[in-house]
Design an enzyme around this catalytic site. Structure first.
Site, PDB file in Angstrom:
ATOM      1  N   ASP A 279       3.171   5.921  -7.038  1.00 26.60           N
ATOM      2  CA  ASP A 279       4.273   5.898  -6.077  1.00 26.60           C
ATOM      3  C   ASP A 279       5.625   5.668  -6.712  1.00 26.60           C
ATOM      4  O   ASP A 279       6.650   5.965  -6.105  1.00 26.60           O
ATOM      5  CB  ASP A 279       3.982   4.858  -4.980  1.00 26.60           C
TER       6      ASP A 279
ATOM      7  N   HIS B 290       0.876  -1.184   0.000  1.00 26.59           N
ATOM      8  CA  HIS B 290       0.000   0.000   0.000  1.00 26.59           C
ATOM      9  C   HIS B 290       0.909   1.229   0.000  1.00 26.59           C
ATOM     10  O   HIS B 290       1.665   1.444  -0.945  1.00 26.59           O
ATOM     11  CB  HIS B 290      -0.915  -0.113   1.222  1.00 26.59           C
TER      12      HIS B 290
ATOM     13  N   HIS C 274      -1.488  -2.146  -9.800  1.00 26.13           N
ATOM     14  CA  HIS C 274      -2.473  -1.560  -8.893  1.00 26.13           C
ATOM     15  C   HIS C 274      -3.704  -2.450  -8.861  1.00 26.13           C
ATOM     16  O   HIS C 274      -4.100  -2.990  -9.891  1.00 26.13           O
ATOM     17  CB  HIS C 274      -2.872  -0.154  -9.353  1.00 26.13           C
TER      18      HIS C 274
HETATM   19  N1  CMC Z   1       5.756  -7.165 -10.055  1.00 22.92           N
HETATM   20  C1  CMC Z   1       5.656  -8.376 -10.646  1.00 22.92           C
HETATM   21  N2  CMC Z   1       4.489  -9.025 -10.848  1.00 22.92           N
HETATM   22  C2  CMC Z   1       3.387  -8.449 -10.396  1.00 22.92           C
HETATM   23  C3  CMC Z   1       3.401  -7.181  -9.751  1.00 22.92           C
HETATM   24  C4  CMC Z   1       4.646  -6.535  -9.605  1.00 22.92           C
HETATM   25  N3  CMC Z   1       4.712  -5.342  -9.013  1.00 22.92           N
HETATM   26  N4  CMC Z   1       2.147  -6.827  -9.422  1.00 22.92           N
HETATM   27  C5  CMC Z   1       1.366  -7.839  -9.820  1.00 22.92           C
HETATM   28  N5  CMC Z   1       2.111  -8.819 -10.422  1.00 22.92           N
HETATM   29  C6  CMC Z   1       1.617 -10.031 -11.072  1.00 22.92           C
HETATM   30  C7  CMC Z   1       1.192 -11.089 -10.070  1.00 22.92           C
HETATM   31  O1  CMC Z   1       2.269 -11.948  -9.729  1.00 22.92           O
HETATM   32  C8  CMC Z   1       0.107 -11.784 -10.829  1.00 22.92           C
HETATM   33  O2  CMC Z   1       0.714 -12.619 -11.799  1.00 22.92           O
HETATM   34  P1  CMC Z   1       0.002 -14.029 -12.231  1.00 22.92           P
HETATM   35  O3  CMC Z   1      -1.317 -13.647 -12.808  1.00 22.92           O
HETATM   36  O4  CMC Z   1       0.955 -14.613 -13.221  1.00 22.92           O
HETATM   37  O5  CMC Z   1      -0.089 -14.823 -10.963  1.00 22.92           O
HETATM   38  C9  CMC Z   1      -0.578 -10.668 -11.610  1.00 22.92           C
HETATM   39  O6  CMC Z   1       0.444  -9.666 -11.790  1.00 22.92           O
HETATM   40  C10 CMC Z   1      -1.770 -10.030 -10.894  1.00 22.92           C
HETATM   41  O7  CMC Z   1      -1.323  -9.592  -9.619  1.00 22.92           O
HETATM   42  P2  CMC Z   1      -2.191  -9.583  -8.286  1.00 22.92           P
HETATM   43  O8  CMC Z   1      -1.300  -9.893  -7.140  1.00 22.92           O
HETATM   44  O9  CMC Z   1      -3.420 -10.429  -8.488  1.00 22.92           O
HETATM   45  O10 CMC Z   1      -2.649  -8.099  -8.219  1.00 22.92           O
HETATM   46  P3  CMC Z   1      -3.266  -7.430  -6.950  1.00 22.92           P
HETATM   47  O11 CMC Z   1      -4.393  -6.604  -7.433  1.00 22.92           O
HETATM   48  O12 CMC Z   1      -3.609  -8.399  -5.871  1.00 22.92           O
HETATM   49  O13 CMC Z   1      -2.064  -6.554  -6.396  1.00 22.92           O
HETATM   50  C11 CMC Z   1      -0.624  -4.748  -5.967  1.00 22.92           C
HETATM   51  C12 CMC Z   1      -1.950  -5.195  -6.596  1.00 22.92           C
HETATM   52  C13 CMC Z   1      -0.528  -3.235  -6.021  1.00 22.92           C
HETATM   53  C14 CMC Z   1      -0.608  -5.183  -4.482  1.00 22.92           C
HETATM   54  C15 CMC Z   1       0.546  -5.413  -6.733  1.00 22.92           C
HETATM   55  O14 CMC Z   1       0.514  -5.029  -8.084  1.00 22.92           O
HETATM   56  C16 CMC Z   1       1.906  -5.084  -6.114  1.00 22.92           C
HETATM   57  O15 CMC Z   1       2.306  -5.767  -5.164  1.00 22.92           O
HETATM   58  N6  CMC Z   1       2.604  -4.041  -6.648  1.00 22.92           N
HETATM   59  C17 CMC Z   1       3.855  -3.614  -6.087  1.00 22.92           C
HETATM   60  C18 CMC Z   1       3.597  -2.768  -4.856  1.00 22.92           C
HETATM   61  C19 CMC Z   1       3.070  -1.391  -5.201  1.00 22.92           C
HETATM   62  O16 CMC Z   1       3.630  -0.695  -6.042  1.00 22.92           O
HETATM   63  N7  CMC Z   1       1.997  -0.995  -4.492  1.00 22.92           N
HETATM   64  C20 CMC Z   1       1.460   0.371  -4.585  1.00 22.92           C
HETATM   65  C21 CMC Z   1       0.108   0.470  -5.137  1.00 22.92           C
HETATM   66  S1  CMC Z   1      -0.287   2.179  -5.494  1.00 22.92           S
HETATM   67  C22 CMC Z   1      -0.384   2.933  -3.957  1.00 22.92           C
HETATM   68  C23 CMC Z   1      -1.687   2.731  -3.280  1.00 22.92           C
HETATM   69  O17 CMC Z   1      -2.730   3.091  -3.842  1.00 22.92           O
HETATM   70  O18 CMC Z   1      -1.646   2.246  -2.132  1.00 22.92           O
END
Ligand code: CMC
Length: 433
Positions: A367, A268, A309
């Site tokens: 971010d 987050h 995101h």
């Molecule tokens: N790097 C590599 N792979 C990723 C990433 C990443 N940053 N984000 C998602 N994926 C992959 C994930 O492994 C999955 O792959 P597969 O379908 O092959 O299993 C696919 O993309 C979908 O990911 P998800 O985990 O289902 O997506 P989510 O909606 O649960 O997670 C997130 C969203 C923001 C937690 C995630 O993208 C992440 O961890 N990003 C890095 C941390 C980050 O930058 N967070 C800030 C968000 S913006 C600030 C805010 O609003 O708080």
């Protein structure tokens, strides 16, 4: 074209009577199936992570993740970032309307005249270790405001809620800046109320009693924009935490402290700090390939920080604005050739072209750029999330107020799918294996 459905029916494969559920429409966005009465039928829904669940109704912020839209009270974020300052945006979030000139002056005066902290609060800072993370200090000190600023205690009274909102907006920047000053062993700088909100924060961060500090207007504007872009984001983890904590009637300062705790996580608000740490770890453009490979490897927990995101699947509208601001700041500071920023730009380019990231719609989020901007401004990584918290305080308090203004709101109490042991009989300790 088919009409919008107004009812949904759940049918069961064992012949049990179907259950009909109303479908509700908001002013924008997805319709929702109203399952409030479902539990009366002896069944719950299962949705860990709230992937498909609206937990409240709200008039404050609208997001369309597919189209990349973000509106505060109906105004597109692009227009607010271009034409407003953070005080106007805070007024908008909290009161529902942009202020006119007189209202803005009055609101700004109220916030400005409450920036100082109760003197006793400085002792709370001194109780922390010097090397405490600023977010740890923020959680503690903001929570402790509940012991210093007694509202009349009536969270159902609009005026009490307004006073609380003003106190938080005014004092959280001072708390954030002091958590940094304490960390580096410099004297706390009192607010300088002739400065605007962003300048004042920079003053409390960077000034010392020994030298005059004049905030750079380009950097102050960029900082103000960071605050606007992070001010609210509908029912994200920290805002939902504030609402859930507040749903029991808890003290508002304690609720905001709970929001700060939730924001701290790297998935987050901690992402901006994690992004810079990651860039430092990558260290050189020649190593980007290695880290991209790790990000794709499902056996490796590494993720490319600042990418992806939960809601924005095509682009984060805040990222587009922050990207522009990022270039303005780098130009202003003559940092375009700085190795760290060159590395960030190279990573952005490679990830935007890589099939893994493109096919999963993983774009740089706000971010990614805000971390770069803050670093260029001389703000240490450890303060990034604290600054996010100070911006999000406007949204948290608006959402908390909205919930408490609704006399029909209920204590948040999710249900569960129990997967533990079924009933078993107690075994005395001497007989346990
Ligand atoms: N790097 C590599 N792979 C990723 C990433 C990443 N940053 N984000 C998602 N994926 C992959 C994930 O492994 C999955 O792959 P597969 O379908 O092959 O299993 C696919 O993309 C979908 O990911 P998800 O985990 O289902 O997506 P989510 O909606 O649960 O997670 C997130 C969203 C923001 C937690 C995630 O993208 C992440 O961890 N990003 C890095 C941390 C980050 O930058 N967070 C800030 C968000 S913006 C600030 C805010 O609003 O708080």
């Amino acid at each position: 074209m088919t009409n919008k459905p107004t009812k949904a029916t759940i049918t069961f494969d064992n012949g049990a009577a179907p259950i009909e559920l109303p479908i509700l429409s908001g002013s924008l966005g997805n319709d929702v199936i109203d399952i409030r009465n479902l539990s009366k039928h002896g069944i719950f829904t299962y949705d860990p992570g709230f992937m498909s669940t609206a937990a409240c109704n709200s008039n404050i912020t609208f997001i369309d993740g597919e189209k990349g839209l973000l509106y505060y009270r109906g105004y597109p974020i692009e227009q607010l970032a271009e034409h407003c300052d953070f005080m106007e945006v805070s007024h908008l979030l909290i009161n529902g309307e942009l202020p006119n000139a007189t209202q803005k002056q009055e609101f700004t005066r109220t916030i400005t005249s409450h920036t100082m902290l109760h003197d006793q609060l400085s002792n709370i800072f001194r109780g922390f270790r010097r090397d405490a993370h600023p977010m740890a200090v923020m959680v503690g000190v903001v929570g402790s405001m509940s012991a210093f600023y007694h509202t009349k205690g009536d969270i159902h009274d609009a005026q009490s809620r307004e006073i609380t909102a003003h106190q938080l907006l005014a004092k959280v920047p001072t708390i954030a800046a002091w958590s940094y000053k304490y960390n580096i062993g410099q004297p706390f700088m009192y607010p300088a109320n002739h400065l605007n909100y962003a300048e004042n924060f920079m003053h409390m961060m960077f000034a010392t009693p020994c030298e005059q500090y004049v905030p750079n207007p380009v950097l102050a504007k960029a900082f103000d924009r960071i605050l606007i872009l992070h001010a609210d984001h509908e029912q994200n983890a920290s805002t939902s935490t504030v609402r859930l904590a507040g749903s029991s009637g808890a003290n508002p300062f304690a609720c905001i402290a709970a929001g700060i705790a939730s924001l701290w996580g790297p998935a987050h608000g901690g992402a901006n700090e994690a992004t810079l740490k990651m860039l430092e770890e990558i260290g050189d453009i020649s190593r980007i390939g290695e880290f991209i490979k790790r990000a794709k490897d499902k056996t490796d927990t590494f993720r490319l920080m600042g990418f992806g995101h939960r809601v924005y699947r095509n682009m984060d509208p805040r990222a587009a604005i922050m990207r522009k601001t990022c270039h303005e700041v780098l130009n202003e500071l003559g940092l375009n050739d700085d190795p760290m920023f060159k590395l960030a730009m190279a990573l952005e380019k490679i990830a935007l072209e890589d099939e893994y990231f493109v096919s999963r719609q993983l774009y740089p989020n706000v971010d990614f750029y805000s971390g770069i901007v803050m670093r260029a401004m001389g703000i240490p990584n450890s303060m990034f999330t604290a600054i996010f918290a100070l911006a999000r305080t406007a949204g948290w308090i608006a959402q908390w107020s909205e919930m408490n203004a609704d006399s029909g709101h209920k204590i948040g109490r999710p249900r569960q799918l129990y997967t533990g042991e079924t009933r078993r009989e107690f075994v005395p300790i001497v007989k346990r294996t």
